[in-house]
Write an enzyme that holds these catalytic residues in place. Structure first.
Site, PDB file in Angstrom:
ATOM      1  N   PRO A   1      -4.990   8.324  -3.374  1.00 62.49           N
ATOM      2  CA  PRO A   1      -5.807   8.996  -4.397  1.00 62.49           C
ATOM      3  C   PRO A   1      -5.091  10.217  -4.993  1.00 62.49           C
ATOM      4  O   PRO A   1      -5.166  10.460  -6.188  1.00 62.49           O
ATOM      5  CB  PRO A   1      -7.064   9.407  -3.635  1.00 62.49           C
ATOM      6  CG  PRO A   1      -7.156   8.445  -2.496  1.00 62.49           C
ATOM      7  CD  PRO A   1      -5.737   8.095  -2.122  1.00 62.49           C
TER       8      PRO A   1
ATOM      9  N   THR B   1       5.197   4.453 -13.937  1.00 63.49           N
ATOM     10  CA  THR B   1       4.843   4.543 -15.367  1.00 63.49           C
ATOM     11  C   THR B   1       6.109   4.484 -16.233  1.00 63.49           C
ATOM     12  O   THR B   1       7.228   4.679 -15.741  1.00 63.49           O
ATOM     13  CB  THR B   1       4.136   5.877 -15.659  1.00 63.49           C
ATOM     14  OG1 THR B   1       5.053   6.939 -15.342  1.00 63.49           O
ATOM     15  CG2 THR B   1       2.859   6.050 -14.829  1.00 63.49           C
ATOM     16  N   SER B   2       5.910   4.301 -17.526  1.00 63.02           N
ATOM     17  CA  SER B   2       7.059   4.299 -18.448  1.00 63.02           C
ATOM     18  C   SER B   2       7.774   5.648 -18.388  1.00 63.02           C
ATOM     19  O   SER B   2       8.999   5.720 -18.574  1.00 63.02           O
ATOM     20  CB  SER B   2       6.578   4.016 -19.874  1.00 63.02           C
ATOM     21  OG  SER B   2       6.174   2.666 -19.985  1.00 63.02           O
TER      22      SER B   2
ATOM     23  N   TRP C   1      -5.742   1.995  -5.597  1.00 63.00           N
ATOM     24  CA  TRP C   1      -5.204   1.031  -6.583  1.00 63.00           C
ATOM     25  C   TRP C   1      -4.414  -0.083  -5.900  1.00 63.00           C
ATOM     26  O   TRP C   1      -3.325  -0.438  -6.339  1.00 63.00           O
ATOM     27  CB  TRP C   1      -4.304   1.722  -7.628  1.00 63.00           C
ATOM     28  CG  TRP C   1      -4.903   2.914  -8.273  1.00 63.00           C
ATOM     29  CD1 TRP C   1      -4.428   4.190  -8.247  1.00 63.00           C
ATOM     30  CD2 TRP C   1      -6.097   2.951  -9.061  1.00 63.00           C
ATOM     31  NE1 TRP C   1      -5.256   5.019  -8.953  1.00 63.00           N
ATOM     32  CE2 TRP C   1      -6.290   4.283  -9.467  1.00 63.00           C
ATOM     33  CE3 TRP C   1      -7.033   1.997  -9.456  1.00 63.00           C
ATOM     34  CZ2 TRP C   1      -7.371   4.686 -10.237  1.00 63.00           C
ATOM     35  CZ3 TRP C   1      -8.113   2.405 -10.228  1.00 63.00           C
ATOM     36  CH2 TRP C   1      -8.264   3.720 -10.612  1.00 63.00           C
TER      37      TRP C   1
ATOM     38  N   GLU D   1       3.601   0.111 -10.900  1.00 63.20           N
ATOM     39  CA  GLU D   1       5.000   0.056 -10.394  1.00 63.20           C
ATOM     40  C   GLU D   1       5.905   1.082 -11.073  1.00 63.20           C
ATOM     41  O   GLU D   1       7.076   0.826 -11.357  1.00 63.20           O
ATOM     42  CB  GLU D   1       5.551  -1.356 -10.472  1.00 63.20           C
ATOM     43  CG  GLU D   1       4.811  -2.233  -9.483  1.00 63.20           C
ATOM     44  CD  GLU D   1       5.567  -3.454  -9.034  1.00 63.20           C
ATOM     45  OE1 GLU D   1       6.795  -3.400  -8.939  1.00 63.20           O
ATOM     46  OE2 GLU D   1       4.887  -4.453  -8.751  1.00 63.20           O
TER      47      GLU D   1
ATOM     48  N   CYS E   1       0.827  -1.210   0.000  1.00 62.23           N
ATOM     49  CA  CYS E   1       0.000   0.000   0.000  1.00 62.23           C
ATOM     50  C   CYS E   1       0.859   1.257   0.000  1.00 62.23           C
ATOM     51  O   CYS E   1       1.219   1.786   1.073  1.00 62.23           O
ATOM     52  CB  CYS E   1      -0.896   0.016   1.225  1.00 62.23           C
ATOM     53  SG  CYS E   1      -1.934  -1.436   1.385  1.00 62.23           S
TER      54      CYS E   1
ATOM     55  N   GLN F   1      -3.536  -6.117 -34.919  1.00 65.66           N
ATOM     56  CA  GLN F   1      -3.485  -5.676 -36.322  1.00 65.66           C
ATOM     57  C   GLN F   1      -3.332  -6.875 -37.274  1.00 65.66           C
ATOM     58  O   GLN F   1      -3.985  -6.950 -38.311  1.00 65.66           O
ATOM     59  CB  GLN F   1      -2.308  -4.704 -36.496  1.00 65.66           C
ATOM     60  CG  GLN F   1      -2.325  -3.918 -37.799  1.00 65.66           C
ATOM     61  CD  GLN F   1      -3.476  -2.911 -37.852  1.00 65.66           C
ATOM     62  OE1 GLN F   1      -4.055  -2.567 -36.823  1.00 65.66           O
ATOM     63  NE2 GLN F   1      -3.813  -2.467 -39.036  1.00 65.66           N
TER      64      GLN F   1
HETATM   65  N1  CAA Z   1      17.333   3.075  -3.804  1.00 60.45           N
HETATM   66  C1  CAA Z   1      17.708   3.717  -2.689  1.00 60.45           C
HETATM   67  N2  CAA Z   1      17.456   5.048  -2.507  1.00 60.45           N
HETATM   68  C2  CAA Z   1      16.804   5.701  -3.462  1.00 60.45           C
HETATM   69  C3  CAA Z   1      16.377   5.066  -4.660  1.00 60.45           C
HETATM   70  C4  CAA Z   1      16.679   3.687  -4.805  1.00 60.45           C
HETATM   71  N3  CAA Z   1      16.312   3.016  -5.906  1.00 60.45           N
HETATM   72  N4  CAA Z   1      15.734   5.965  -5.422  1.00 60.45           N
HETATM   73  C5  CAA Z   1      15.740   7.137  -4.771  1.00 60.45           C
HETATM   74  N5  CAA Z   1      16.397   6.966  -3.580  1.00 60.45           N
HETATM   75  C6  CAA Z   1      16.670   7.975  -2.576  1.00 60.45           C
HETATM   76  C7  CAA Z   1      17.509   9.120  -3.121  1.00 60.45           C
HETATM   77  O1  CAA Z   1      18.869   8.812  -3.102  1.00 60.45           O
HETATM   78  C8  CAA Z   1      17.138  10.232  -2.185  1.00 60.45           C
HETATM   79  O2  CAA Z   1      17.837  10.020  -0.967  1.00 60.45           O
HETATM   80  P1  CAA Z   1      18.597  11.196  -0.172  1.00 60.45           P
HETATM   81  O3  CAA Z   1      17.571  12.125   0.304  1.00 60.45           O
HETATM   82  O4  CAA Z   1      19.305  10.481   0.923  1.00 60.45           O
HETATM   83  O5  CAA Z   1      19.494  11.840  -1.160  1.00 60.45           O
HETATM   84  C9  CAA Z   1      15.664   9.973  -1.886  1.00 60.45           C
HETATM   85  O6  CAA Z   1      15.452   8.585  -2.164  1.00 60.45           O
HETATM   86  C10 CAA Z   1      14.717  10.800  -2.711  1.00 60.45           C
HETATM   87  O7  CAA Z   1      14.975  10.535  -4.075  1.00 60.45           O
HETATM   88  P2  CAA Z   1      14.437  11.467  -5.222  1.00 60.45           P
HETATM   89  O8  CAA Z   1      14.858  12.881  -4.946  1.00 60.45           O
HETATM   90  O9  CAA Z   1      14.841  10.866  -6.525  1.00 60.45           O
HETATM   91  O10 CAA Z   1      12.848  11.354  -5.001  1.00 60.45           O
HETATM   92  P3  CAA Z   1      11.678  11.957  -5.855  1.00 60.45           P
HETATM   93  O11 CAA Z   1      10.563  12.116  -4.932  1.00 60.45           O
HETATM   94  O12 CAA Z   1      12.121  13.131  -6.662  1.00 60.45           O
HETATM   95  O13 CAA Z   1      11.382  10.837  -6.978  1.00 60.45           O
HETATM   96  C11 CAA Z   1      10.597   8.693  -7.773  1.00 60.45           C
HETATM   97  C12 CAA Z   1      11.236   9.524  -6.678  1.00 60.45           C
HETATM   98  C13 CAA Z   1      11.694   7.840  -8.372  1.00 60.45           C
HETATM   99  C14 CAA Z   1       9.875   9.451  -8.861  1.00 60.45           C
HETATM  100  C15 CAA Z   1       9.613   7.815  -6.964  1.00 60.45           C
HETATM  101  O14 CAA Z   1       8.604   8.647  -6.396  1.00 60.45           O
HETATM  102  C16 CAA Z   1       8.927   6.760  -7.779  1.00 60.45           C
HETATM  103  O15 CAA Z   1       9.521   5.700  -8.039  1.00 60.45           O
HETATM  104  N6  CAA Z   1       7.649   7.015  -8.187  1.00 60.45           N
HETATM  105  C17 CAA Z   1       6.834   6.003  -8.804  1.00 60.45           C
HETATM  106  C18 CAA Z   1       6.024   5.328  -7.735  1.00 60.45           C
HETATM  107  C19 CAA Z   1       5.718   3.921  -8.065  1.00 60.45           C
HETATM  108  O16 CAA Z   1       6.450   3.209  -8.743  1.00 60.45           O
HETATM  109  N7  CAA Z   1       4.598   3.473  -7.539  1.00 60.45           N
HETATM  110  C20 CAA Z   1       4.226   2.127  -7.714  1.00 60.45           C
HETATM  111  C21 CAA Z   1       3.205   1.774  -6.726  1.00 60.45           C
HETATM  112  S1  CAA Z   1       3.089   0.081  -6.505  1.00 60.45           S
HETATM  113  C22 CAA Z   1       2.061  -0.499  -7.726  1.00 60.45           C
HETATM  114  O17 CAA Z   1       1.874   0.035  -8.756  1.00 60.45           O
HETATM  115  C23 CAA Z   1       1.647  -1.791  -7.358  1.00 60.45           C
HETATM  116  C24 CAA Z   1       0.574  -2.653  -7.618  1.00 60.45           C
HETATM  117  O18 CAA Z   1      -0.341  -2.799  -6.800  1.00 60.45           O
HETATM  118  C25 CAA Z   1       0.734  -3.652  -8.699  1.00 60.45           C
END
Ligand code: CAA
Length: 381
Positions: A127, A365-366, A155, A363, A123, A336
């Protein structure tokens, strides 16, 4: 370097493909059209050890490597991308425990999944916060001898059947990612959890997707994974592990569309010969084969990095974006190639095209995958 499966991996491939063809495929269309949750399929998959592939052997799991998990996921998605989502969501929910829990928590929360075909939900999304996961608003407050969780998630895969939730909540939204905690909630031991109605979706119709509201839910102190504020890193590391898995499900769906298309093109006659003899069709099928091979290699390398305990953030996003986009293109081209028949529910490819769309969205978006790749290139190197 070796591109061949080991003997064990070849066996995993053969067994899971048999399961996909004989158990999943005969029910895929019916479960899709009636939006039936595939509980019977999940239970059979669990009996064969294809569920919860991330649980380490020391906690009762089969002890699959990440590469083994990709082989399993690809086959199960070949059988049905929707059923595979219901199966794969368990790994997504259990991975934060594998990654962030202490030994006692792992024993407590993982072991029951090896004893019964239980269901788990991850989770994170809300929203108002999807791509901007760090902007989540669900709160966790210190209630003395317990935590108190309040907020709404959206979701959530498997929510209507979940025996365990892994919930991300913040100590203070102004702290952004530094305030996020990961907390395990057992619905049987909690009051104040409201499960929403099933969402009506374009594809993956048999998987269960709902909103979940947490109203003053009291959670034992011992259920927090890592220290308060460590939840964000646990979530990001979880996605590094789970995105290759989602990418392998795209490869499975794409392979299924390709197999149908190549067979249909060899059989369907127009202008006095099979349509496979026309270059317009040949180019589409050649493109499919090329993209599937490239996507599978990216998936395998991103999972291999996990097994080597090496950073894989960039490769996981390469694999997720490339495979999801390839699956969308391949399933669209499959429709197609089938022409009018492709648009009909009597043939399998329209479902594949609807199912492919979600893999470009969930998980991350693209577009978010490209953002992660760009961050890796410009900020973290
Ligand atoms: N591993 C470890 N640390 C990480 C990391 C990783 N892969 N990615 C980022 N971090 C850390 C950064 O180093 C940073 O740390 P510090 O503050 O120590 O420097 C911190 O996290 C913040 O990173 P960002 O500044 O890059 O964070 P952001 O907010 O700008 O962006 C993002 C992050 C990558 C866009 C993230 O929000 C993201 O992945 N968004 C997509 C969300 C997602 O995938 N949701 C899926 C939901 S699950 C689902 O869909 C499931 C289902 O039910 C099937």
């Amino acid at each position: 370097m070796n591109f061949e499966y080991s003997t064990e991996q070849a066996e995993i491939k053969a067994t899971t493909m048999k399961f996909a063809r004989e158990v999943m495929m005969p029910k895929a269309s019916e479960y899709d059209q009636s939006a039936t949750f595939p509980k019977d399929i999940i239970e059979k998959a669990w009996e064969l050890g294809f569920l919860n592939t991330c649980i380490p052997a020391e906690y009762g799991g089969v002890g699959f490597s990440a590469v083994d998990s990709m082989i399993i996921t690809e086959s199960l998605a070949y059988g049905c991308m929707g059923m595979n989502t219901a199966i794969m969501a368990n790994d997504l929910a259990l991975l934060p425990i594998v990654i962030g829990a202490n030994d006692e928590q792992k024993k407590k929360f993982l072991t029951p999944f090896t004893e019964k075909p239980l269901i788990a939900s991850f989770c994170l999304t809300e929203p108002g916060n999807g791509s901007d996961a760090a902007g989540l608003k669900t709160t966790v407050k210190d209630g003395g001898d317990h935590w108190v969780v309040n907020g709404e998630k959206m979701w959530i895969t498997n929510a209507g059947f979940a025996d365990l939730f892994v919930v991300y909540a913040t100590l203070d939204p102004s702290l952004k990612h530094k305030g996020i905690c990961a907390i395990v909630i057992d619905p049987k031991e909690s009051t104040g959890i409201e499960i929403g109605k099933p969402e009506e979706k374009m594809g993956h119709k048999c998987s269960d997707t709902r909103g979940v509201r947490f109203n003053n839910v009291k959670v034992p102190k011992a259920n927090m994974l890592g220290a308060p504020g460590e939840g964000w890193k646990i979530a990001m590391k979880t996605l590094d592990h789970s995105r290759p898995m989602v990418a392998s499900s795209a490869v499975g769906g794409a392979q299924c569309a390709y197999d149908h298309s190549a067979k249909y093109a060899s059989e369907r006659q127009q202008f006095g010969r099979p349509i496979s003899q026309f270059q317009a069709i040949q180019f589409m099928v050649a493109e499919m084969a090329m993209k599937i091979e490239a996507a599978r290699l990216l998936v395998t390398k991103s999972a291999w990095l996990v097994d080597q305990k090496l950073p894989n953030t960039q490769l996981a996003s390469f694999a997720k974006a490339f495979a999801a986009d390839a699956c969308m293109q391949i399933t669209t081209d499959a429709v197609q190639i089938y022409g009018g028949y492709g648009y009909s529910k009597e043939y399998p490819v329209e479902k594949l095209m609807r199912d492919a769309k979600l893999i470009q969205i969930y998980e991350g978006t693209s577009q978010i995958q490209r953002l992660v790749i760009a961050k890796e290139i410009f900020s973290r190197s």
